[in-house]
Design a protein around this motif. Sequence first.
Motif, PDB file in Angstrom:
ATOM      1  N   VAL A 244      12.727  -6.928   5.762  1.00 17.80           N
ATOM      2  CA  VAL A 244      13.707  -7.437   5.593  1.00 17.80           C
ATOM      3  C   VAL A 244      13.753  -8.955   5.751  1.00 17.80           C
ATOM      4  N   ARG A 245      12.505  -9.599   5.783  1.00 16.80           N
ATOM      5  CA  ARG A 245      12.591 -10.937   5.711  1.00 16.80           C
ATOM      6  C   ARG A 245      13.284 -11.779   4.686  1.00 16.80           C
ATOM      7  N   GLU A 246      13.161 -11.349   3.474  1.00 17.42           N
ATOM      8  CA  GLU A 246      13.978 -11.909   2.448  1.00 17.42           C
ATOM      9  C   GLU A 246      15.477 -11.897   2.538  1.00 17.42           C
ATOM     10  N   GLU A 247      16.040 -10.733   2.940  1.00 14.51           N
ATOM     11  CA  GLU A 247      17.333 -10.743   3.260  1.00 14.51           C
ATOM     12  C   GLU A 247      17.842 -11.448   4.553  1.00 14.51           C
ATOM     13  N   ILE A 248      17.060 -11.567   5.359  1.00 15.82           N
ATOM     14  CA  ILE A 248      17.422 -12.447   6.576  1.00 15.82           C
ATOM     15  C   ILE A 248      17.400 -13.799   6.314  1.00 15.82           C
ATOM     16  N   HIS A 249      16.270 -14.329   5.647  1.00 13.33           N
ATOM     17  CA  HIS A 249      16.213 -15.741   5.111  1.00 13.33           C
ATOM     18  C   HIS A 249      17.296 -16.201   4.259  1.00 13.33           C
TER      19      HIS A 249
ATOM     20  N   GLY B 174      13.050  -8.047  13.408  1.00 14.56           N
ATOM     21  CA  GLY B 174      13.793  -7.394  12.163  1.00 14.56           C
ATOM     22  C   GLY B 174      15.162  -8.100  12.514  1.00 14.56           C
ATOM     23  N   ALA B 175      15.687  -8.754  13.287  1.00 12.93           N
ATOM     24  CA  ALA B 175      17.338  -9.272  13.379  1.00 12.93           C
ATOM     25  C   ALA B 175      17.238 -10.730  13.330  1.00 12.93           C
ATOM     26  N   LEU B 176      18.260 -11.227  12.574  1.00  7.89           N
ATOM     27  CA  LEU B 176      18.336 -12.857  12.517  1.00  7.89           C
ATOM     28  C   LEU B 176      19.222 -13.226  13.711  1.00  7.89           C
ATOM     29  N   HIS B 177      18.645 -14.234  14.342  1.00  7.03           N
ATOM     30  CA  HIS B 177      19.686 -14.633  15.352  1.00  7.03           C
ATOM     31  C   HIS B 177      19.815 -16.259  15.033  1.00  7.03           C
ATOM     32  N   PHE B 178      21.167 -16.501  14.723  1.00  9.16           N
ATOM     33  CA  PHE B 178      21.466 -17.792  14.040  1.00  9.16           C
ATOM     34  C   PHE B 178      22.318 -18.365  15.449  1.00  9.16           C
ATOM     35  N   PHE B 179      22.077 -19.488  15.603  1.00  7.17           N
ATOM     36  CA  PHE B 179      22.735 -20.222  16.818  1.00  7.17           C
ATOM     37  C   PHE B 179      23.366 -21.568  16.119  1.00  7.17           C
ATOM     38  N   VAL B 180      24.895 -21.526  16.733  1.00 13.61           N
ATOM     39  CA  VAL B 180      25.839 -22.614  16.349  1.00 13.61           C
ATOM     40  C   VAL B 180      26.649 -22.823  17.575  1.00 13.61           C
ATOM     41  N   SER B 181      26.944 -24.234  17.421  1.00  8.76           N
ATOM     42  CA  SER B 181      28.205 -24.696  18.780  1.00  8.76           C
ATOM     43  C   SER B 181      29.047 -25.142  17.698  1.00  8.76           C
ATOM     44  N   TYR B 182      30.388 -25.159  18.579  1.00  4.50           N
ATOM     45  CA  TYR B 182      31.587 -25.722  18.101  1.00  4.50           C
ATOM     46  C   TYR B 182      32.152 -26.457  19.210  1.00  4.50           C
TER      47      TYR B 182
ATOM     48  N   TYR C 142      30.560  -7.286  15.319  1.00  6.76           N
ATOM     49  CA  TYR C 142      30.677  -6.681  16.745  1.00  6.76           C
ATOM     50  C   TYR C 142      30.929  -7.923  17.722  1.00  6.76           C
ATOM     51  N   VAL C 143      31.985  -7.766  18.792  1.00  2.00           N
ATOM     52  CA  VAL C 143      31.789  -8.923  19.754  1.00  2.00           C
ATOM     53  C   VAL C 143      31.433  -8.399  20.925  1.00  2.00           C
ATOM     54  N   ASP C 144      31.530  -7.049  21.327  1.00  4.30           N
ATOM     55  CA  ASP C 144      30.938  -6.247  22.333  1.00  4.30           C
ATOM     56  C   ASP C 144      29.906  -5.418  22.065  1.00  4.30           C
ATOM     57  N   VAL C 145      28.764  -5.266  22.862  1.00  6.18           N
ATOM     58  CA  VAL C 145      27.685  -4.398  22.446  1.00  6.18           C
ATOM     59  C   VAL C 145      28.413  -3.005  22.658  1.00  6.18           C
ATOM     60  N   LYS C 146      28.092  -2.210  21.354  1.00  8.54           N
ATOM     61  CA  LYS C 146      28.072  -0.940  21.153  1.00  8.54           C
ATOM     62  C   LYS C 146      26.908  -0.140  20.715  1.00  8.54           C
ATOM     63  N   LYS C 147      26.688   0.754  21.487  1.00 10.33           N
ATOM     64  CA  LYS C 147      25.269   1.639  21.133  1.00 10.33           C
ATOM     65  C   LYS C 147      25.477   2.641  20.139  1.00 10.33           C
ATOM     66  N   ASN C 148      26.683   3.257  20.262  1.00  9.22           N
ATOM     67  CA  ASN C 148      27.207   4.446  19.383  1.00  9.22           C
ATOM     68  C   ASN C 148      28.083   4.129  18.359  1.00  9.22           C
ATOM     69  N   HIS C 149      27.958   4.602  17.105  1.00 10.63           N
ATOM     70  CA  HIS C 149      28.753   4.429  16.026  1.00 10.63           C
ATOM     71  C   HIS C 149      28.685   3.313  15.364  1.00 10.63           C
ATOM     72  N   VAL C 150      27.517   2.427  15.488  1.00 18.84           N
ATOM     73  CA  VAL C 150      27.296   1.089  15.025  1.00 18.84           C
ATOM     74  C   VAL C 150      26.949   1.414  13.253  1.00 18.84           C
ATOM     75  N   VAL C 151      27.584   0.366  12.356  1.00 22.05           N
ATOM     76  CA  VAL C 151      27.470   0.871  10.985  1.00 22.05           C
ATOM     77  C   VAL C 151      26.555  -0.447  10.714  1.00 22.05           C
ATOM     78  N   PHE C 152      25.341  -0.234  10.123  1.00 25.29           N
ATOM     79  CA  PHE C 152      24.516  -1.314   9.562  1.00 25.29           C
ATOM     80  C   PHE C 152      24.676  -1.355   8.063  1.00 25.29           C
ATOM     81  N   PRO C 153      24.371  -2.451   7.674  1.00 19.46           N
ATOM     82  CA  PRO C 153      24.051  -3.750   8.231  1.00 19.46           C
ATOM     83  C   PRO C 153      25.178  -4.093   8.744  1.00 19.46           C
TER      84      PRO C 153
ATOM     85  N   ASN D  19      19.456  -3.338   9.418  1.00 24.80           N
ATOM     86  CA  ASN D  19      19.212  -1.823   9.770  1.00 24.80           C
ATOM     87  C   ASN D  19      18.809  -1.600  11.123  1.00 24.80           C
ATOM     88  N   ALA D  20      19.123  -0.283  11.356  1.00 24.49           N
ATOM     89  CA  ALA D  20      18.790   0.227  12.821  1.00 24.49           C
ATOM     90  C   ALA D  20      17.496  -0.269  13.179  1.00 24.49           C
TER      91      ALA D  20
END
Length: 166
Positions: A75-80, A113-121, A24-35, A67-68
């Motif tokens: 979810v630490r193992e999955e995030i790492h 419980g969410a991963l924030h990965f920062f990158v620059s191009y 998702y590029v825009d924040v959508k509150k409804n109908h989000v499919v996880f993961p 997940n929601a």
Amino acid sequence: MTIINEVIKGISSKLHKLTKYPVYVDVKKNHVVFPCFYLKQLDQSQELSVGNRYWQEHSFDIWFMPNAADEVSDVREEIHKMAEAFFVELEYITLSDGSVIRGTDMHYRTTDGALHFFVSYNLFILKEREKAEKMQSLKAEGAVKNGNQKRRTGSIRGAFRRSNDC
């Protein structure tokens, strides 16, 4: 298409190929499919380098939400595992014209419980310049000092351009 949209498309393509999760590029509150992934542009800057070359920097925060927010699970193992894959997969992305750009300043953190990965191009771009009108001809005269007063004249056709840079 603009450069920033090309970079977003390149990142989204890599993320989707890696996991097949929605991006998702825009924040959508409804109908989000996880993961899922959420791609957030942080900063974009541009600086004149030389002539018509510009240096552009594009910074992103890529969220991985396994997940929601109201689900409680470890979810630490999955995030790492995902963060390690991002270091490899997002190092290079391909733009629609086939050019490849490299990700820099990569780091991550886990928040709520969410991963924030920062990158620059970062990349150079060339801007089109107005085409200058060509000169038709130039007549030059000159003389040699040291007592020789003989004048030499010549004509050069179409070799110079008018320029306001001087």
